[in-house]
Design an enzyme around this catalytic site. Structure first.
Site, short mmCIF file in Angstrom:
data_model
loop_
_atom_site.label_atom_id
_atom_site.label_comp_id
_atom_site.label_asym_id
_atom_site.label_seq_id
_atom_site.Cartn_x
_atom_site.Cartn_y
_atom_site.Cartn_z
N LYS A 35 49.54 -45.61 -77.67
CA LYS A 35 49.90 -44.24 -78.10
C LYS A 35 48.67 -43.35 -78.09
CE LYS A 35 49.94 -43.25 -82.63
NZ LYS A 35 49.21 -42.09 -83.16
N ASN A 36 47.55 -43.86 -78.67
CA ASN A 36 46.37 -43.01 -78.84
C ASN A 36 45.60 -42.79 -77.55
OD1 ASN A 36 47.08 -42.69 -81.43
ND2 ASN A 36 45.53 -44.04 -82.30
N ARG A 105 49.78 -33.48 -84.59
CA ARG A 105 48.35 -33.16 -84.61
C ARG A 105 47.73 -33.33 -83.23
NH1 ARG A 105 44.78 -35.09 -86.33
NH2 ARG A 105 43.65 -33.45 -87.35
N CYS A 129 46.65 -34.48 -92.98
CA CYS A 129 47.83 -35.33 -93.12
C CYS A 129 47.59 -36.19 -94.35
CB CYS A 129 48.06 -36.17 -91.87
SG CYS A 129 46.78 -37.38 -91.62
N ARG A 134 41.30 -34.38 -91.90
CA ARG A 134 41.30 -34.36 -90.43
C ARG A 134 40.64 -33.09 -89.86
NH1 ARG A 134 45.25 -38.13 -88.99
NH2 ARG A 134 44.08 -38.39 -87.05
N ASP A 320 42.87 -48.29 -88.35
CA ASP A 320 44.32 -48.33 -88.11
C ASP A 320 44.92 -49.70 -88.41
OD1 ASP A 320 44.34 -46.07 -85.24
OD2 ASP A 320 44.05 -45.74 -87.37
N ILE A 342 36.60 -44.72 -93.16
CA ILE A 342 36.84 -43.68 -92.16
C ILE A 342 37.62 -42.51 -92.74
CG2 ILE A 342 37.89 -43.15 -89.92
CD1 ILE A 342 35.45 -45.01 -89.74
N ARG A 412 56.70 -43.16 -84.90
CA ARG A 412 55.71 -42.39 -84.14
C ARG A 412 54.76 -43.34 -83.40
NH1 ARG A 412 52.33 -38.77 -87.66
NH2 ARG A 412 51.39 -38.52 -85.62
C1 EPZ Z 1 41.97 -40.89 -83.77
O1 EPZ Z 1 42.11 -39.83 -84.71
C2 EPZ Z 1 43.29 -41.64 -83.79
N1 EPZ Z 1 44.36 -40.74 -83.37
C3 EPZ Z 1 43.57 -42.19 -85.19
O2 EPZ Z 1 44.78 -42.96 -85.12
C4 EPZ Z 1 42.43 -43.12 -85.58
O3 EPZ Z 1 42.64 -43.59 -86.90
C5 EPZ Z 1 41.10 -42.34 -85.51
O4 EPZ Z 1 40.93 -41.80 -84.18
C6 EPZ Z 1 39.89 -43.22 -85.84
O5 EPZ Z 1 39.85 -44.29 -84.96
C7 EPZ Z 1 44.52 -40.44 -82.06
O6 EPZ Z 1 43.78 -40.89 -81.22
C8 EPZ Z 1 45.67 -39.55 -81.71
P1 EPZ Z 1 38.30 -39.01 -85.66
P2 EPZ Z 1 40.99 -38.65 -84.77
O7 EPZ Z 1 38.11 -37.61 -85.23
O8 EPZ Z 1 40.49 -38.34 -83.40
C9 EPZ Z 1 35.95 -37.38 -89.41
C10 EPZ Z 1 46.87 -43.70 -85.87
O9 EPZ Z 1 47.27 -44.26 -86.92
N2 EPZ Z 1 35.72 -36.15 -88.64
O10 EPZ Z 1 37.53 -40.09 -84.98
O11 EPZ Z 1 41.53 -37.55 -85.58
C11 EPZ Z 1 37.40 -37.48 -89.85
O12 EPZ Z 1 37.60 -36.75 -91.04
C12 EPZ Z 1 45.89 -42.54 -85.95
O13 EPZ Z 1 47.22 -44.04 -84.70
C13 EPZ Z 1 34.84 -35.20 -89.15
O14 EPZ Z 1 34.26 -35.41 -90.22
O15 EPZ Z 1 39.84 -39.41 -85.59
C14 EPZ Z 1 37.59 -38.95 -90.07
O16 EPZ Z 1 37.13 -39.27 -91.38
C15 EPZ Z 1 45.53 -42.22 -87.38
N3 EPZ Z 1 34.63 -34.05 -88.46
C16 EPZ Z 1 36.65 -39.59 -89.05
O17 EPZ Z 1 35.76 -38.54 -88.61
C17 EPZ Z 1 35.27 -33.78 -87.27
O18 EPZ Z 1 35.02 -32.71 -86.68
C18 EPZ Z 1 37.35 -40.14 -87.83
O19 EPZ Z 1 38.05 -39.06 -87.25
C19 EPZ Z 1 36.16 -34.76 -86.75
C20 EPZ Z 1 36.37 -35.93 -87.45
#
Ligand code: EPZ
Length: 433
Positions: A35-36, A105, A129, A134, A320, A342, A412
């Site tokens: 999915k991701n 999202r 969320c 996020r 995850d 995370i 989802r």
């Molecule tokens: C991706 O989300 C995945 N979603 C998430 O899967 C997954 O948990 C996550 O990566 C971490 O591996 C998709 O790929 C669609 P991040 P993403 O930006 O890109 C912080 C699932 O269950 N951060 O790597 O949104 C953020 O707050 C979903 O399948 C900042 O601080 O994750 C978080 O704590 C849930 N500033 C951490 O980084 C920013 O500008 C990881 O977020 C961006 C992110």
């Protein structure tokens, strides 16, 4: 004499899964496409006028949602059981509709390719969320480094490339944190930029590597994906491609954990071991026997020992799979410490596991899980995509009946979750209102 009041099930008010616990699993489970990865690969279609065909696409509600958003932008979308064809030759606008973005999202993935292709984009700010706020600060900072003017007003991110060419310019970006979404957004924006872009402290996830594979198949020039430094040499145009999505490592891990919690022997396929290194190590530490066979992997479990988990960016333990693994640890011998590093609010499944008799104590982002001999079936709620899966796993191992609500989250991320589990011996019914 103690009087136990067992609430008799009234009419079904929300879709739920009813799980009869205590059954062993056996046989083979097939893993769908990731999915991701599929969601971001779909957004990459905006980079080219040619048709992009993706195969091994999971049949999920999120995929349908992304298709609707791309259609609203003028993309012609055709979908089959596990494939999608995307023709972005004529984009009608650069603003996906709010009501669609708000429900998905991942639609924010459109901002990078829209900017690269059209020189402008207006995408509603993806809300937070249940698992966290996020933020998209890194995405916005990086787009500005590439020459975009970006403002955020009334919940909408408006970006435009000034000047006649309306073409982004390559630059050097250092991410504060290895954000998966920011890395992927900036790779797509840089693919058509004028000059070279370097992304430092890039995310290392397999889905980032999969995106680089697609961009290169479309005529892009991306090097270093899977390392902390990704170099993108911008090109003038990109062409279509026919590309297969990688298998879903999180779904694969979830099914391996289903075998572990039911003390079963189960083959999960396909599994790319390198995509699940930290998880496989923890499964072995917990006493599972893992037998890779080239395409898939068999897990055998009889006794489960406590292990400590600390979620980290890839290649660390994936956030995850934290909830599904915690369900297994709730039935392990000994005490496990689970630390969620995370997301700021990704331990909501603890309260639901406690309703099933789990012995868990919480302190901030840390849960201390004291394994119990048996969980007991109860009505529980899935609070996010992976927590819903975790509750189903707990139900598989519990005494009696467990009902899990929150299927809008589960569907989802997991295609036909109960069907795949029932095919290997589980007893799960989907009850609709
Ligand atoms: C991706 O989300 C995945 N979603 C998430 O899967 C997954 O948990 C996550 O990566 C971490 O591996 C998709 O790929 C669609 P991040 P993403 O930006 O890109 C912080 C699932 O269950 N951060 O790597 O949104 C953020 O707050 C979903 O399948 C900042 O601080 O994750 C978080 O704590 C849930 N500033 C951490 O980084 C920013 O500008 C990881 O977020 C961006 C992110």
């Amino acid at each position: 004499m103690t009087l136990t009041v067992v609430p008799t099930p009234t009419s079904i008010v929300a879709p739920q899964l009813e799980i009869t616990g205590g059954r062993r699993l056996s046989g083979e489970v097939r893993v769908s496409g990731a999915k991701n990865s599929a969601l971001v690969l779909m957004a990459a279609c905006l980079l080219s006028r040619d048709t992009l065909r993706l195969t091994n696409v999971p049949p999920l509600t999120d995929i349908a949602g992304m298709g609707e958003i791309l259609t609203a932008l003028g993309v012609r979308v055709r979908r089959g059981q596990d494939w999608v064809e995307l023709d972005a030759s004529h984009l009608s606008q650069s603003t996906p509709p709010y009501e669609l973005v708000n429900s998905l999202r991942a639609s924010f993935f459109c901002i990078g390719p829209l900017l690269a292709r059209l020189g402008m984009a207006k995408v509603p700010l993806p809300g937070g969320c249940k698992i966290g706020s996020r933020p998209v600060i890194e995405h916005v900072k990086g787009l500005k480094t590439l020459g975009a003017q970006v403002s955020i007003e009334h919940g909408v991110v408006s970006a435009a490339v000034p000047g006649r060419s309306q073409r982004l310019t390559g630059g050097r970006i250092h991410l504060e944190c290895p954000s998966v979404g920011a890395t992927e957004t900036l790779m797509m924006a840089a693919a058509l930029a004028d000059g070279e872009t370097v992304i430092e402290n890039a995310a290392l996830e397999p889905e980032v590597v999969d995106l680089a594979g697609l961009l290169n198949a479309m005529g892009g020039r991306v090097l270093g994906a899977g390392t902390p430094t990704i170099v993108i040499d911008g090109v003038e145009r990109m062409h279509g491609a026919d590309y297969a999505v990688i298998p879903d490592r999180i779904e694969a891990g979830t099914f391996l954990l289903a075998a572990a919690i039911t003390r079963s022997a189960l083959r999960v396929t396909p599994v790319i071991p390198e995509h699940l290194g930290a998880v496989l190590t923890k499964l072995v530490d917990a006493g599972c026997e893992l037998i890779p066979d080239g395409e898939g992997m068999t897990l055998r479990a009889s006794h489960i020992q406590a292990v400590d988990l600390r979620t980290q960016p890839f290649p660390g333990f994936p956030t995850d799979l934290q909830a599904p693994f915690m369900s297994v640890l709730a039935t392990a011998q000994g005490t496990s410490m689970v630390v969620e590093n995370i997301f700021e609010n990704r331990l909501q499944h603890v309260a639901e596991l406690q309703r099933m008799g789990a012995d868990i104590r919480m302190q901030g982002n840390t849960a201390l899980v004291e394994g119990v001999a048996r969980l007991s079936g109860a009505p529980v709620q899935g609070t996010d995509l992976r927590a819903s899966a975790a509750m189903v796993l707990a139900g598989l191992a519990a005494d009696g009946i467990t009902t899990v609500q929150g299927l809008e989250f589960l569907d989802r991320g997991y295609a036909d979750f109960e069907g795949k589990l029932n095919a290997v011996g589980a007893s799960i019914r989907r009850l609709e209102p």
